[in-house]
Design an enzyme around this catalytic site. Structure first.
Site, PDB file in Angstrom:
ATOM      1  CB  SER A 150      54.031  65.314  14.573  1.00 18.50           C
ATOM      2  OG  SER A 150      54.049  64.538  15.762  1.00 18.50           O
ATOM      3  CE1 TYR A 163      57.983  62.309  12.134  1.00 17.40           C
ATOM      4  CE2 TYR A 163      57.541  62.798  14.440  1.00 17.40           C
ATOM      5  CZ  TYR A 163      57.089  62.473  13.178  1.00 17.40           C
ATOM      6  OH  TYR A 163      55.728  62.325  12.953  1.00 17.40           O
TER       7      TYR A 163
HETATM    8  N1  NAP Z   1      50.606  57.790  12.774  1.00 11.64           N
HETATM    9  C1  NAP Z   1      50.786  58.630  13.753  1.00 11.64           C
HETATM   10  O1  NAP Z   1      50.499  58.323  14.935  1.00 11.64           O
HETATM   11  C2  NAP Z   1      51.334  59.998  13.489  1.00 11.64           C
HETATM   12  C3  NAP Z   1      51.505  60.867  14.571  1.00 11.64           C
HETATM   13  C4  NAP Z   1      51.979  62.154  14.344  1.00 11.64           C
HETATM   14  C5  NAP Z   1      52.283  62.543  13.050  1.00 11.64           C
HETATM   15  N2  NAP Z   1      52.121  61.665  12.026  1.00 11.64           N
HETATM   16  C6  NAP Z   1      52.469  62.134  10.683  1.00 11.64           C
HETATM   17  O2  NAP Z   1      51.417  61.821   9.804  1.00 11.64           O
HETATM   18  C7  NAP Z   1      51.945  61.495   8.522  1.00 11.64           C
HETATM   19  C8  NAP Z   1      51.451  60.108   8.104  1.00 11.64           C
HETATM   20  O3  NAP Z   1      51.787  59.161   9.111  1.00 11.64           O
HETATM   21  P1  NAP Z   1      51.461  57.610   8.908  1.00 11.64           P
HETATM   22  O4  NAP Z   1      51.596  56.981  10.245  1.00 11.64           O
HETATM   23  O5  NAP Z   1      50.221  57.458   8.118  1.00 11.64           O
HETATM   24  O6  NAP Z   1      52.719  57.201   8.019  1.00 11.64           O
HETATM   25  P2  NAP Z   1      52.992  55.844   7.226  1.00 11.64           P
HETATM   26  O7  NAP Z   1      51.908  54.850   7.447  1.00 11.64           O
HETATM   27  O8  NAP Z   1      54.392  55.473   7.545  1.00 11.64           O
HETATM   28  O9  NAP Z   1      52.885  56.310   5.733  1.00 11.64           O
HETATM   29  C9  NAP Z   1      53.843  57.148   5.182  1.00 11.64           C
HETATM   30  C10 NAP Z   1      53.562  57.285   3.706  1.00 11.64           C
HETATM   31  O10 NAP Z   1      54.547  58.134   3.156  1.00 11.64           O
HETATM   32  C11 NAP Z   1      55.181  57.487   2.066  1.00 11.64           C
HETATM   33  N3  NAP Z   1      56.582  57.874   2.110  1.00 11.64           N
HETATM   34  C12 NAP Z   1      57.467  57.679   3.117  1.00 11.64           C
HETATM   35  N4  NAP Z   1      58.658  58.200   2.792  1.00 11.64           N
HETATM   36  C13 NAP Z   1      58.509  58.739   1.552  1.00 11.64           C
HETATM   37  C14 NAP Z   1      59.378  59.439   0.678  1.00 11.64           C
HETATM   38  N5  NAP Z   1      60.666  59.666   0.983  1.00 11.64           N
HETATM   39  N6  NAP Z   1      58.897  59.865  -0.511  1.00 11.64           N
HETATM   40  C15 NAP Z   1      57.607  59.627  -0.860  1.00 11.64           C
HETATM   41  N7  NAP Z   1      56.740  58.972  -0.072  1.00 11.64           N
HETATM   42  C16 NAP Z   1      57.206  58.537   1.106  1.00 11.64           C
HETATM   43  C17 NAP Z   1      54.955  55.995   2.272  1.00 11.64           C
HETATM   44  O11 NAP Z   1      54.820  55.295   1.055  1.00 11.64           O
HETATM   45  P3  NAP Z   1      56.065  54.536   0.337  1.00 11.64           P
HETATM   46  O12 NAP Z   1      56.731  53.722   1.399  1.00 11.64           O
HETATM   47  O13 NAP Z   1      55.412  53.748  -0.747  1.00 11.64           O
HETATM   48  O14 NAP Z   1      56.918  55.611  -0.192  1.00 11.64           O
HETATM   49  C18 NAP Z   1      53.584  55.985   2.974  1.00 11.64           C
HETATM   50  O15 NAP Z   1      52.546  56.000   2.026  1.00 11.64           O
HETATM   51  C19 NAP Z   1      53.456  61.608   8.660  1.00 11.64           C
HETATM   52  O16 NAP Z   1      53.868  62.890   8.267  1.00 11.64           O
HETATM   53  C20 NAP Z   1      53.689  61.445  10.138  1.00 11.64           C
HETATM   54  O17 NAP Z   1      54.879  62.052  10.564  1.00 11.64           O
HETATM   55  C21 NAP Z   1      51.657  60.422  12.213  1.00 11.64           C
END
Ligand code: NAP
Length: 259
Positions: A150, A163
């Protein structure tokens, strides 16, 4: 489809494991890797969500999509999933460590078990899964470790210390593995997303004040669209990135270079 992908970025014959790919950025990266020709295995905790995501991916022509439901903090389950992939596909070329749980509050508001749980999901789990996958990759003399960190791994947001620590730790892990595994044919890189309009961020996207902040703060003047992350994963996974090792590919619309 993969024929339309220029040769350096084609992933035909490669097998990719994308964690947390039932929705959001993980789903988009799995989709892009598959479009480039890779067979993909998607993970998450919710088997129903994974099945629906696999069906959505499989609507486009291309290789079959497998699912593996396990919690990233459960390393035994992760190890079993990796063994199963090798049994089914004979190899594992690409790991996208995408799972990232959120728990935003000041440090004083964290109980110890809560802080530990967040670090398990965002740092320790991906670290130990990488160890399992790297064992397989070393035997192939080929592998691509990709860590989804991130911009919070470089700059700190207010009241988000655990985080931020996890993502900075993941960035350090990526660099350490780039140093240790380079000679084994395994590269290790990171994708650092900025602010993306994923389902998880819907409440912020719908918050007019916050979206105005994004308009002003992000040089391209908008939220990232989830599908804008996919090509970064394809690049880092591809032969075209064979000499890219230890790099953080920031995908943030320029947010972190703005004064
Ligand atoms: N979106 C953003 O703006 C943003 C910005 C910076 C960084 N990121 C990073 O990008 C990545 C994806 O972000 P996102 O926004 O797409 O996240 P998201 O929509 O919340 O999706 C997270 C995914 O991870 C799975 N997950 C969560 N906890 C888990 C666990 N303990 N074990 C196994 N699976 C787990 C969830 O599925 P289940 O609930 O089915 O387990 C879901 O498929 C993350 O690492 C996040 O920190 C995102």
């Amino acid at each position: 489809m993969s024929d339309a992908i220029p040769a350096p970025f084609r992933l035909t014959g490669r097998v990719a494991l994308v964690t947390g790919a039932g929705r959001g950025l993980g789903f988009e990266m799995a989709k892009a890797l598959r479009q480039a020709g890779a067979r993909v295995v998607i993970t998450g905790r919710d088997a129903g969500r994974l099945t629906a995501a696999a069906e959505a991916l499989a609507r486009e022509e291309g290789p079959a999509v497998d699912i593996a439901a396990f919690d990233i903090a459960d390393i035994e389950a992760g190890r079993a999933a990796v063994a199963d992939i090798v049994l089914r596909h004979g190899r594992l070329d690409i790991l996208v460590n995408n799972v990232g749980a959120r728990d935003r509050r000041p440090l004083a508001a964290f109980e110890e078990p809560e802080a530990r749980a967040l670090l398990e999901a965002d740092l320790i789990g991906p670290m130990l899964l990488s160890r399992e996958v790297a064992n397989v990759m070393a035997g192939q003399s080929h592998g691509r470790l990709i860590f989804v960190t991130s911009i919070a791994g470089h700059v700190a947001n207010r009241e988000d210390p655990v985080y931020t620590a996890a993502k900075a730790g993941l960035t350090g892990l990526m660099r350490a593995l780039a140093v240790d595994y380079g000679r084994l044919g395994i590269t290790s890189n990171a994708i650092a997303p900025g602010m993306f309009a994923t389902e998880t961020n819907r409440h912020l996207v719908e918050n007019a004040d916050f979206s105005r902040f994004v308009d002003i703060r992000v040089p391209v003047g908008r939220w990232g669209r989830p599908e804008e992350i996919g090509a970064a994963a394809v690049f880092l996974a591809s032969d075209g990135a064979s000499f890219v090792n230890g790099h953080v590919l920031t995908v943030d619309g320029g947010q972190t270079v703005r004064m």
